[in-house]
Design a protein around this motif. Structure first.
Motif, short mmCIF file in Angstrom:
data_model
loop_
_atom_site.label_atom_id
_atom_site.label_comp_id
_atom_site.label_asym_id
_atom_site.label_seq_id
_atom_site.Cartn_x
_atom_site.Cartn_y
_atom_site.Cartn_z
N PHE A 167 -18.90 -19.43 -3.99
CA PHE A 167 -17.54 -19.72 -4.45
C PHE A 167 -16.60 -19.41 -3.30
CE2 PHE A 167 -19.91 -18.81 -8.29
CZ PHE A 167 -19.44 -19.73 -9.21
N GLU A 168 -15.82 -20.35 -2.88
CA GLU A 168 -14.86 -20.08 -1.81
C GLU A 168 -13.55 -20.80 -2.12
OE1 GLU A 168 -16.38 -21.46 1.93
OE2 GLU A 168 -16.59 -23.51 1.24
N VAL A 169 -12.51 -20.37 -1.45
CA VAL A 169 -11.18 -20.96 -1.66
C VAL A 169 -10.80 -21.79 -0.46
CG1 VAL A 169 -8.72 -20.46 -1.98
CG2 VAL A 169 -10.45 -19.02 -3.08
N ALA A 170 -10.31 -22.99 -0.72
CA ALA A 170 -9.80 -23.82 0.37
C ALA A 170 -8.68 -24.68 -0.18
CB ALA A 170 -10.90 -24.70 0.96
N ASN A 171 -7.55 -24.62 0.49
CA ASN A 171 -6.42 -25.49 0.17
C ASN A 171 -6.05 -25.46 -1.31
OD1 ASN A 171 -6.55 -26.16 2.89
ND2 ASN A 171 -7.90 -27.88 2.51
N GLY A 172 -6.02 -24.28 -1.87
CA GLY A 172 -5.55 -24.13 -3.24
C GLY A 172 -6.57 -24.47 -4.32
N LYS A 173 -7.82 -24.69 -3.94
CA LYS A 173 -8.88 -25.01 -4.92
C LYS A 173 -10.07 -24.08 -4.69
CE LYS A 173 -6.52 -28.69 -5.98
NZ LYS A 173 -5.71 -28.69 -7.19
N ILE A 174 -10.90 -23.96 -5.74
CA ILE A 174 -12.16 -23.24 -5.55
C ILE A 174 -13.25 -24.25 -5.29
CG2 ILE A 174 -13.91 -21.84 -6.70
CD1 ILE A 174 -11.70 -20.24 -7.98
N LYS A 175 -14.00 -24.03 -4.24
CA LYS A 175 -15.15 -24.88 -3.94
C LYS A 175 -16.40 -24.16 -4.43
CE LYS A 175 -14.37 -26.00 0.52
NZ LYS A 175 -14.34 -26.78 1.77
N VAL A 176 -17.20 -24.87 -5.20
CA VAL A 176 -18.45 -24.30 -5.72
C VAL A 176 -19.59 -24.91 -4.91
CG1 VAL A 176 -19.90 -24.00 -7.75
CG2 VAL A 176 -17.42 -24.12 -8.02
N ASN A 177 -20.11 -24.09 -3.99
CA ASN A 177 -21.19 -24.56 -3.11
C ASN A 177 -22.52 -24.21 -3.78
OD1 ASN A 177 -19.22 -25.26 -1.06
ND2 ASN A 177 -19.05 -23.07 -0.66
N ALA A 178 -22.88 -25.04 -4.75
CA ALA A 178 -24.02 -24.70 -5.63
C ALA A 178 -25.33 -24.60 -4.86
CB ALA A 178 -24.13 -25.74 -6.74
N LEU A 179 -25.44 -25.33 -3.75
CA LEU A 179 -26.70 -25.36 -2.99
C LEU A 179 -26.60 -24.55 -1.70
CD1 LEU A 179 -27.53 -29.18 -3.27
CD2 LEU A 179 -28.18 -27.34 -4.83
N ALA A 180 -25.61 -23.66 -1.62
CA ALA A 180 -25.37 -22.93 -0.36
C ALA A 180 -26.62 -22.25 0.16
CB ALA A 180 -24.26 -21.89 -0.58
N ASN A 181 -27.43 -21.69 -0.75
CA ASN A 181 -28.61 -20.93 -0.30
C ASN A 181 -29.88 -21.77 -0.28
OD1 ASN A 181 -28.61 -21.19 -3.04
ND2 ASN A 181 -29.26 -19.09 -3.48
N TRP A 182 -29.74 -23.09 -0.40
CA TRP A 182 -30.92 -23.95 -0.36
C TRP A 182 -31.29 -24.29 1.08
CZ3 TRP A 182 -32.68 -27.93 -4.37
CH2 TRP A 182 -32.66 -27.36 -5.64
N THR A 183 -32.57 -24.71 1.23
CA THR A 183 -33.05 -25.16 2.53
C THR A 183 -33.41 -26.64 2.42
OG1 THR A 183 -35.34 -24.68 1.95
CG2 THR A 183 -34.07 -22.89 2.99
N SER A 184 -33.63 -27.26 3.57
CA SER A 184 -34.01 -28.68 3.54
C SER A 184 -35.34 -28.86 2.81
CB SER A 184 -34.07 -29.25 4.96
OG SER A 184 -34.89 -28.45 5.75
N GLU A 185 -36.22 -27.87 2.90
CA GLU A 185 -37.51 -27.95 2.20
C GLU A 185 -37.30 -27.95 0.68
OE1 GLU A 185 -40.13 -24.77 3.20
OE2 GLU A 185 -41.81 -25.65 2.13
N MET A 186 -36.39 -27.13 0.21
CA MET A 186 -36.10 -27.10 -1.24
C MET A 186 -35.53 -28.44 -1.70
SD MET A 186 -34.42 -23.30 -1.27
CE MET A 186 -34.04 -23.08 -3.00
N VAL A 187 -34.70 -29.04 -0.86
CA VAL A 187 -34.14 -30.36 -1.20
C VAL A 187 -35.26 -31.38 -1.31
CG1 VAL A 187 -32.68 -32.24 -0.33
CG2 VAL A 187 -31.88 -29.87 -0.19
N GLU A 188 -36.17 -31.38 -0.32
CA GLU A 188 -37.30 -32.32 -0.35
C GLU A 188 -38.13 -32.12 -1.60
OE1 GLU A 188 -38.08 -34.92 1.58
OE2 GLU A 188 -36.12 -34.47 2.42
N ASN A 189 -38.41 -30.87 -1.94
CA ASN A 189 -39.21 -30.59 -3.13
C ASN A 189 -38.53 -31.08 -4.40
OD1 ASN A 189 -41.14 -29.41 -1.56
ND2 ASN A 189 -40.45 -27.31 -1.90
N TYR A 190 -37.20 -30.93 -4.44
CA TYR A 190 -36.46 -31.37 -5.63
C TYR A 190 -36.55 -32.89 -5.78
CZ TYR A 190 -32.84 -31.21 -9.24
OH TYR A 190 -32.14 -31.32 -10.43
N PHE A 191 -36.41 -33.59 -4.66
CA PHE A 191 -36.55 -35.06 -4.69
C PHE A 191 -37.91 -35.45 -5.27
CE2 PHE A 191 -32.81 -35.56 -2.03
CZ PHE A 191 -32.38 -36.86 -2.28
N SER A 192 -38.96 -34.77 -4.78
CA SER A 192 -40.31 -35.11 -5.24
C SER A 192 -40.49 -34.79 -6.72
CB SER A 192 -41.36 -34.32 -4.46
OG SER A 192 -41.23 -34.57 -3.11
N GLU A 193 -40.08 -33.57 -7.07
CA GLU A 193 -40.29 -33.10 -8.45
C GLU A 193 -39.61 -34.02 -9.46
OE1 GLU A 193 -39.18 -29.18 -11.13
OE2 GLU A 193 -38.99 -29.07 -8.95
#
Ligand code: SF4
Length: 253
Positions: A167-193
């Motif tokens: 959760f971070e603040v930028a320009n008067g809004k909260i940005k929710v970086n839901a995948l901040a702690n993900w890696t490219s490998e986790m992304v690949e696995n999610y696509f496959s799954e």
């Protein structure tokens, strides 16, 4: 109200926002990505949160999570007028596949196009200015209706992102970086799954995809974002920079 009073009010609001982001980080940062998306879309922000998606190579992951959470969640796509046709078709494919019900394409103001880039070649002269009126201005206008937005940014994507919180603040809004702690490998696995389709240009060497005019293939072993604004000292389009960082661009928008 005097200018000083307005500045103090803005400052108070900003402090409140930072305090809220810190509290959300403390409370929810250990949640898995899907749970974080679901809580954000259905409880924490409700209809006041949107997903800003480029419909690029990794975008299907967060789009899929948002669709599972609530198909009515607003999704914003910034249509600069310079995208690959493949991206526009991929957007349509994912919207149909995932059943997303509230997707909007944001375009630059017609007046800005004729005033600032009548020949459509500003990207060859001043990429910051081009991004400012084609991406940043339409998005900022649309975001006025929201308190928060989901982004698919990850810490492993570049040096500027490696300390990013969820959760971070930028320009008067909260940005929710839901995948901040993900890696490219986790992304690949999610696509496959979840058997999600890939962006059609990924197999052709485009690992991070923005406008056609500013995106290049990357070689094996290169940083996946190396093809964005290649040979320029530019790594972000501007939508993830603070207002104060995105100035002196040489145009008035
Ligand atoms: S990525 Fe390139 S073409 Fe697209 S808005 Fe930015 S400078 Fe313009």
């Amino acid at each position: 109200m005097t200018a000083l009073a307005i500045n103090e009010t803005e400052s108070d609001l900003n402090q409140d926002l930072h305090a809220r982001a810190r509290s959300l980080e403390h409370k929810y940062s250990n949640l898995g990505a899907q749970e974080l998306v679901s809580r954000s879309a259905n409880e924490i922000f409700g209809e006041r949160i949107t997903l800003v998606s480029s419909f690029g190579t990794g975008s299907a992951v967060l789009l899929h999570m948002v669709a599972r959470a609530n198909k009515r969640t607003p999704v914003l796509f910034v249509d600069t007028g310079k995208h690959f046709g493949e991206t526009l078709r991929y957007r349509n494919q994912l919207v149909d596949l995932l059943g997303l019900e509230n997707v909007s394409s944001l375009r630059p103001q017609v007046d800005d196009v004729s005033r600032l880039d009548p020949q459509g070649i500003l990207f060859t002269q001043n990429t910051d200015a081009c991004c400012a009126f084609r991406k940043v201005a339409p998005l900022n206008l649309a975001l006025q209706e929201f308190d928060a937005w989901f982004t698919g940014r990850r810490r492993d994507q570049n040096d500027q992102r490696e300390t990013m919180t969820r959760f971070e603040v930028a320009n008067g809004k909260i940005k929710v970086n839901a995948l901040a702690n993900w890696t490219s490998e986790m992304v690949e696995n999610y696509f496959s799954e979840h058997k999600l389709p890939k962006h059609p240009l990924e197999a052709d060497g485009f690992l991070s995809i923005g406008c056609m005019t500013c995106t290049d293939r990357v070689a094996a072993g290169e940083d996946p974002r190396a093809g964005r604004w290649r040979d320029q000292n530019k790594t972000e389009c501007g939508i993830h920079l603070a207002d104060t960082e995105f100035k002196n661009i040489g145009i008035d928008i």
